[in-house]
Design a protein around this motif. Structure first.
Motif, PDB file in Angstrom:
ATOM      1  N   GLU A   1       0.832  -1.204   0.000  1.00  0.00           N
ATOM      2  CA  GLU A   1       0.000   0.000   0.000  1.00  0.00           C
ATOM      3  C   GLU A   1       0.869   1.258   0.000  1.00  0.00           C
ATOM      4  O   GLU A   1       0.568   2.247  -0.627  1.00  0.00           O
ATOM      5  N   THR A   2       2.019   1.205   0.710  1.00  0.00           N
ATOM      6  CA  THR A   2       2.948   2.334   0.773  1.00  0.00           C
ATOM      7  C   THR A   2       3.525   2.624  -0.598  1.00  0.00           C
ATOM      8  O   THR A   2       3.603   3.762  -1.047  1.00  0.00           O
ATOM      9  N   ASN A   3       3.937   1.568  -1.269  1.00  0.00           N
ATOM     10  CA  ASN A   3       4.505   1.755  -2.619  1.00  0.00           C
ATOM     11  C   ASN A   3       3.455   2.322  -3.588  1.00  0.00           C
ATOM     12  O   ASN A   3       3.759   3.140  -4.451  1.00  0.00           O
ATOM     13  N   SER A   4       2.221   1.834  -3.442  1.00  0.00           N
ATOM     14  CA  SER A   4       1.157   2.312  -4.328  1.00  0.00           C
ATOM     15  C   SER A   4       0.879   3.802  -4.091  1.00  0.00           C
ATOM     16  O   SER A   4       0.654   4.575  -5.046  1.00  0.00           O
ATOM     17  N   TYR A   5       0.960   4.225  -2.848  1.00  0.00           N
ATOM     18  CA  TYR A   5       0.729   5.648  -2.540  1.00  0.00           C
ATOM     19  C   TYR A   5       1.834   6.534  -3.109  1.00  0.00           C
ATOM     20  O   TYR A   5       1.562   7.595  -3.689  1.00  0.00           O
ATOM     21  N   GLU A   6       3.088   6.070  -2.948  1.00  0.00           N
ATOM     22  CA  GLU A   6       4.226   6.845  -3.454  1.00  0.00           C
ATOM     23  C   GLU A   6       4.176   6.949  -4.969  1.00  0.00           C
ATOM     24  O   GLU A   6       4.489   7.989  -5.554  1.00  0.00           O
ATOM     25  N   GLU A   7       3.760   5.845  -5.620  1.00  0.00           N
ATOM     26  CA  GLU A   7       3.679   5.851  -7.078  1.00  0.00           C
ATOM     27  C   GLU A   7       2.592   6.817  -7.553  1.00  0.00           C
ATOM     28  O   GLU A   7       2.777   7.566  -8.527  1.00  0.00           O
ATOM     29  N   GLN A   8       1.483   6.810  -6.839  1.00  0.00           N
ATOM     30  CA  GLN A   8       0.396   7.732  -7.218  1.00  0.00           C
ATOM     31  C   GLN A   8       0.794   9.189  -7.001  1.00  0.00           C
ATOM     32  O   GLN A   8       0.485  10.069  -7.799  1.00  0.00           O
ATOM     33  N   ARG A   9       1.515   9.418  -5.933  1.00  0.00           N
ATOM     34  CA  ARG A   9       1.983  10.786  -5.623  1.00  0.00           C
ATOM     35  C   ARG A   9       2.979  11.262  -6.674  1.00  0.00           C
ATOM     36  O   ARG A   9       2.947  12.418  -7.132  1.00  0.00           O
ATOM     37  N   ARG A  10       3.867  10.349  -7.096  1.00  0.00           N
ATOM     38  CA  ARG A  10       4.866  10.722  -8.114  1.00  0.00           C
ATOM     39  C   ARG A  10       4.189  11.060  -9.428  1.00  0.00           C
ATOM     40  O   ARG A  10       4.538  12.042 -10.103  1.00  0.00           O
ATOM     41  N   ARG A  11       3.183  10.301  -9.805  1.00  0.00           N
ATOM     42  CA  ARG A  11       2.464  10.555 -11.049  1.00  0.00           C
ATOM     43  C   ARG A  11       1.696  11.871 -11.002  1.00  0.00           C
ATOM     44  O   ARG A  11       1.634  12.607 -11.987  1.00  0.00           O
ATOM     45  N   GLN A  12       1.170  12.181  -9.812  1.00  0.00           N
ATOM     46  CA  GLN A  12       0.431  13.423  -9.674  1.00  0.00           C
ATOM     47  C   GLN A  12       1.360  14.624  -9.829  1.00  0.00           C
ATOM     48  O   GLN A  12       1.013  15.635 -10.464  1.00  0.00           O
ATOM     49  N   ILE A  13       2.574  14.509  -9.253  1.00  0.00           N
ATOM     50  CA  ILE A  13       3.558  15.605  -9.380  1.00  0.00           C
ATOM     51  C   ILE A  13       3.957  15.813 -10.838  1.00  0.00           C
ATOM     52  O   ILE A  13       4.046  16.923 -11.335  1.00  0.00           O
ATOM     53  N   GLU A  14       4.203  14.721 -11.545  1.00  0.00           N
ATOM     54  CA  GLU A  14       4.581  14.812 -12.962  1.00  0.00           C
ATOM     55  C   GLU A  14       3.460  15.415 -13.806  1.00  0.00           C
ATOM     56  O   GLU A  14       3.699  16.195 -14.728  1.00  0.00           O
ATOM     57  N   GLU A  15       2.210  15.020 -13.467  1.00  0.00           N
ATOM     58  CA  GLU A  15       1.067  15.556 -14.205  1.00  0.00           C
ATOM     59  C   GLU A  15       0.931  17.064 -13.995  1.00  0.00           C
ATOM     60  O   GLU A  15       0.679  17.832 -14.938  1.00  0.00           O
ATOM     61  N   ASN A  16       1.127  17.491 -12.715  1.00  0.00           N
ATOM     62  CA  ASN A  16       1.050  18.931 -12.419  1.00  0.00           C
ATOM     63  C   ASN A  16       2.167  19.716 -13.127  1.00  0.00           C
ATOM     64  O   ASN A  16       1.966  20.820 -13.629  1.00  0.00           O
ATOM     65  N   LYS A  17       3.330  19.091 -13.157  1.00  0.00           N
ATOM     66  CA  LYS A  17       4.463  19.738 -13.832  1.00  0.00           C
ATOM     67  C   LYS A  17       4.199  19.902 -15.329  1.00  0.00           C
ATOM     68  O   LYS A  17       4.511  20.917 -15.956  1.00  0.00           O
ATOM     69  N   ARG A  18       3.588  18.819 -15.901  1.00  0.00           N
ATOM     70  CA  ARG A  18       3.296  18.848 -17.337  1.00  0.00           C
ATOM     71  C   ARG A  18       2.271  19.956 -17.655  1.00  0.00           C
ATOM     72  O   ARG A  18       2.418  20.697 -18.619  1.00  0.00           O
ATOM     73  N   LYS A  19       1.238  20.071 -16.811  1.00  0.00           N
ATOM     74  CA  LYS A  19       0.227  21.097 -17.023  1.00  0.00           C
ATOM     75  C   LYS A  19       0.814  22.509 -16.890  1.00  0.00           C
ATOM     76  O   LYS A  19       0.467  23.443 -17.621  1.00  0.00           O
ATOM     77  N   LEU A  20       1.742  22.644 -15.904  1.00  0.00           N
ATOM     78  CA  LEU A  20       2.369  23.947 -15.704  1.00  0.00           C
ATOM     79  C   LEU A  20       3.224  24.351 -16.902  1.00  0.00           C
ATOM     80  O   LEU A  20       3.211  25.495 -17.354  1.00  0.00           O
ATOM     81  N   ASP A  21       3.921  23.383 -17.460  1.00  0.00           N
ATOM     82  CA  ASP A  21       4.744  23.663 -18.644  1.00  0.00           C
ATOM     83  C   ASP A  21       3.873  24.043 -19.841  1.00  0.00           C
ATOM     84  O   ASP A  21       4.210  24.936 -20.619  1.00  0.00           O
ATOM     85  N   GLU A  22       2.765  23.310 -19.989  1.00  0.00           N
ATOM     86  CA  GLU A  22       1.861  23.629 -21.092  1.00  0.00           C
ATOM     87  C   GLU A  22       1.264  25.034 -20.951  1.00  0.00           C
ATOM     88  O   GLU A  22       1.098  25.765 -21.924  1.00  0.00           O
ATOM     89  N   LEU A  23       0.947  25.401 -19.695  1.00  0.00           N
ATOM     90  CA  LEU A  23       0.383  26.726 -19.453  1.00  0.00           C
ATOM     91  C   LEU A  23       1.393  27.835 -19.776  1.00  0.00           C
ATOM     92  O   LEU A  23       1.058  28.857 -20.402  1.00  0.00           O
TER      93      LEU A  23
END
Length: 222
Positions: free
Chosen positions: A3-25
Motif C-alpha cells: 500500500e505504501t509503494n502504491s501511494y508513493e507511485e500515485q503521488r509521483r504521477r500526480q507531481i509529474e502531471e502537475n508539472k506537465r500542465k504547468l509547462d503547457e500553461l
C-alpha cells in the motif's frame, strides 16, 4: 508495504502531471505574447533628411584663394539695425541784393498792369514759400476786399485756378485779411525765399497772380 509503494507511485504521477500542465500553461502564455507582439505595428523610424549642401565637399577656388583677404565694408550689426534718417533739406535764403532785385521787377510789372484793377506786391519769406498755409494781405488793401469770409480764386499766369479761403480774422480792433489754404499754390509754383508776387484783384473774389523769380537775378548784370 504494498500500500505504501502504491501511494508513493500515485503521488509521483500526480507531481509529474502537475508539472506537465504547468509547462503547457507557460508555453501557451508565451505563444500568446508572441502573437500579440507580432500583431502590433512597428513605429516607423523617423528619418532626418540629409542636407546635400552640408554633405557636399567644400570647393575652394585656387584663383580666389590666392587673392589677399578683402576688407569687410559692411557696417557692424548694431549699426545696421539702427534706422538711418535722411538729412533734412537745408533752406536757401535770398540775399539782400536778390530781394531788392525781385521787388524792383515786381514794381515795374505793377506799373505795366495799370490802375484799372487794385494791385499789391507780396515778397515771399521762407515761411510763406515753404511752410505757412496762410498768406496775410497788406492792411491798406482791405478797402477793396469783402467784409466777410468767402471763397476766392487765384489765377496764375497759365490761367490755372486755385481755390483759397479769404478770411477777415479779427485781432483786437484790427481786421487782418488773409488767404487760407495758401500752401497748395506755393507748392505748385515752387516758390522760394525772395520771390516777389504781384496780386491783381480782377474780380470781387478772384486774384490774378504774377510771380517774379529771385532766381532770375544775375549779379554779373549789376
Amino acid at each position: 508495504m504494498a500500500e505504501t509503494n502504491s501511494y508513493e507511485e500515485q503521488r509521483r504521477r500526480q507531481i509529474e502531471e502537475n508539472k506537465r500542465k504547468l509547462d503547457e500553461l507557460r508555453l501557451h502564455k508565451l505563444s500568446a505574447a508572441v502573437r500579440q507582439a507580432a500583431a502590433k505595428p512597428t513605429p516607423a523610424k523617423l528619418l532626418v533628411p540629409r542636407n546635400p549642401r552640408l554633405d557636399a565637399p567644400i570647393r575652394r577656388s585656387g584663383r580666389i584663394a590666392s587673392l589677399p583677404e578683402q576688407p569687410d565694408y559692411r557696417p557692424a550689426k548694431a549699426q545696421r539695425n539702427e534706422r538711418t534718417e535722411l538729412p533734412s533739406t537745408v533752406p536757401v535764403y535770398a540775399t539782400d541784393e536778390e530781394r531788392a532785385y525781385a521787388i524792383t521787377k515786381a514794381e515795374e510789372l505793377k506799373d505795366q498792369l495799370g490802375s484799372d484793377y487794385p494791385t499789391f506786391i507780396k515778397p515771399m519769406s521762407q515761411s510763406y514759400a515753404t511752410k505757412n498755409n496762410n498768406l496775410f494781405i497788406p492792411m491798406h488793401f482791405r478797402q477793396y476786399l469783402l467784409v466777410h469770409d468767402d471763397m476766392m480764386v487765384l489765377v496764375d499766369e497759365m490761367n490755372n485756378e486755385f481755390d483759397v479761403l479769404y478770411s477777415c480774422k479779427t485781432n483786437g480792433r484790427k481786421q487782418i485779411p488773409s488767404l487760407r489754404r495758401w500752401r497748395r499754390f506755393a507748392a505748385e509754383h515752387d516758390l522760394a525765399d525772395g520771390d516777389c508776387l504781384v496780386f491783381q484783384l480782377i474780380e470781387r473774389t478772384k486774384f490774378k497772380v504774377y510771380v517774379v523769380r529771385v532766381s532770375s537775378y544775375n549779379k554779373n548784370d549789376h
